[in-house]
Design an enzyme around this catalytic site. Sequence first.
Site, short mmCIF file in Angstrom:
data_model
loop_
_atom_site.label_atom_id
_atom_site.label_comp_id
_atom_site.label_asym_id
_atom_site.label_seq_id
_atom_site.Cartn_x
_atom_site.Cartn_y
_atom_site.Cartn_z
N ASP A 441 4.74 -6.46 -3.21
CA ASP A 441 3.77 -7.37 -2.63
C ASP A 441 2.46 -6.68 -2.34
O ASP A 441 2.63 -6.03 -1.39
CB ASP A 441 4.48 -8.10 -1.40
CG ASP A 441 3.42 -9.25 -1.03
OD1 ASP A 441 2.16 -9.38 -1.40
OD2 ASP A 441 3.85 -10.17 -0.38
N HIS A 442 1.48 -7.07 -3.03
CA HIS A 442 0.25 -5.84 -2.71
C HIS A 442 -0.51 -6.32 -1.41
O HIS A 442 -1.31 -5.66 -1.00
CB HIS A 442 -0.62 -6.09 -3.87
CG HIS A 442 -1.33 -4.84 -4.23
ND1 HIS A 442 -1.33 -3.68 -3.67
CD2 HIS A 442 -2.16 -4.31 -5.27
CE1 HIS A 442 -2.15 -2.69 -3.94
NE2 HIS A 442 -2.77 -3.18 -4.97
N ARG A 443 -0.22 -7.62 -0.83
CA ARG A 443 -0.73 -7.83 0.35
C ARG A 443 -0.22 -7.03 1.40
O ARG A 443 -0.89 -6.57 2.47
CB ARG A 443 -0.41 -9.44 0.80
CG ARG A 443 -1.05 -10.35 0.08
CD ARG A 443 -0.38 -11.75 0.46
NE ARG A 443 1.23 -11.83 0.31
CZ ARG A 443 2.12 -12.79 0.63
NH1 ARG A 443 1.30 -13.87 1.16
NH2 ARG A 443 3.14 -12.60 0.38
N VAL A 445 1.83 -4.07 0.64
CA VAL A 445 2.33 -2.74 0.05
C VAL A 445 1.34 -2.24 -1.03
O VAL A 445 0.65 -2.83 -1.96
CB VAL A 445 3.65 -2.71 -0.98
CG1 VAL A 445 3.87 -1.34 -1.34
CG2 VAL A 445 4.83 -3.31 0.17
#
Length: 471
Positions: A441-443, A445
């Site tokens: 999850d790029h939010r 990580v």
Amino acid sequence: MTTMTEASVREFKMPDVGEGLTEAEILKWYVQPGDTVTDGQVVCEVETAKAAVELPIPYDGVVRELRFPEGTTVDVGTAIIAVDVSGGAPAGAPAEQPVAEQPKAAPKEPEAKPQGRTPVLVGYGVAASSTKRRPRKSSGATVPAAAQAIQTELNGHGAPAVQDRPRPLAKPPVRKLAKDLGVDLATITPSGPDGVITREDVHAAAAPQAATTAVPAVVEAPAPALATAPAPVASYDGTRETRVPVKGVRKATAQAMIGSAFTAPHVTEFVTVDVTRTMKLVEELKQDKEFQGLRVNPLLLIAKALLVAIKRNPDINASWDEASQEIVLKHYVNLGIAAATPRGLIVPNIKDAQAKTLPQLAESLGELVSTAREGRTSPAAMQGGTVTITNVGVFGVDTGTPILNPGESAILAVGAIKLQPWVHKGKVKPRQVTTLALSFDHRLVDGELGSKVLADVAAILEQPKRLISWA
């Protein structure tokens, strides 16, 4: 008299077998109207949006009515079975019966049925297949004459009816395994503690059956089948398509994947790694007495490698709280293992996996996989996961871009392990190679953290001795 009869009938309602579930589908009834049930006896199997669960009845009595047929989805809190708990004979039984043939709470032939019974259930009667599952207390009561006649004819030699035998001791997953393999638990000599039948006992009993049927199965396949089988032809009567209702595990999975894919911004990174040393270590552990009887395979060491990588990079083990606009860091790892089952994809998890030794992790993995394959994973086992592993390599697939399990920050996909040419110590040699894919999850990580975790897992699998120095 009518009032007393109605007062003695208790209704068992569909319970919430998970947290917050609103409905469940009745997969199979193990009892029929007229059957005697006892407190704790499993009466049916239901499937929720998370798993298949067997439901025990909480009291003794005689089944009066099954309110819904198999395949019906029922709301939680709805009555599904009515049981007469008065201890008397079922309604409509003859007034005068010889004591030897009509005991106190014995079933009867379902000829006189209460009004309001679901029409599809009429005529079910006392099925021989269901009586094998029904527990009996040793009360000395005899089987009704009609049921005794059926059993005598099935046995062919006047053997005692199945109902007269004590119910074999076995856990629900073992009973399901025996049913799938066509093994009668009553014929098995238990090897478990306190006379409990184990999976190994069932497999051992099934082996002779498989051996006797293997040859006829080949012989019965006619050679000219290919020549006589009609070729597929166009059909316009509606048989060219099959529509399958989306429900249960499949429905829950679809909803979860849509929510995850369109809520969490996914990023996937890949690395190809030489796992030759890991494969050698797997073979060594199989010979280690500490791992005797345990499931030892590459997934075990991959799982341990991921746990070590999480320990070195704890921020990867987190979740995004949209309502509070907070990142929730987890100080424990509930390691999910994606499992493909006949009912769809499920992801049970190993609780507090970070605290387990390698043998303990092997034991937990073995139990998780066996339970999932038998369709007995509980809803609680699929709740609270933090990070997941999905092994697509078992299908011969090199890798993939896995979608996050809802509420988790990362998922590791493991590809097939293949013998490939690889530069090793300056020379091209055949080595065991696989490709790992980490979605996150790029939010919460970023690329650096995700890359560190993936690189750590790869480094451990290339040099598994780092499990000791980094753990």
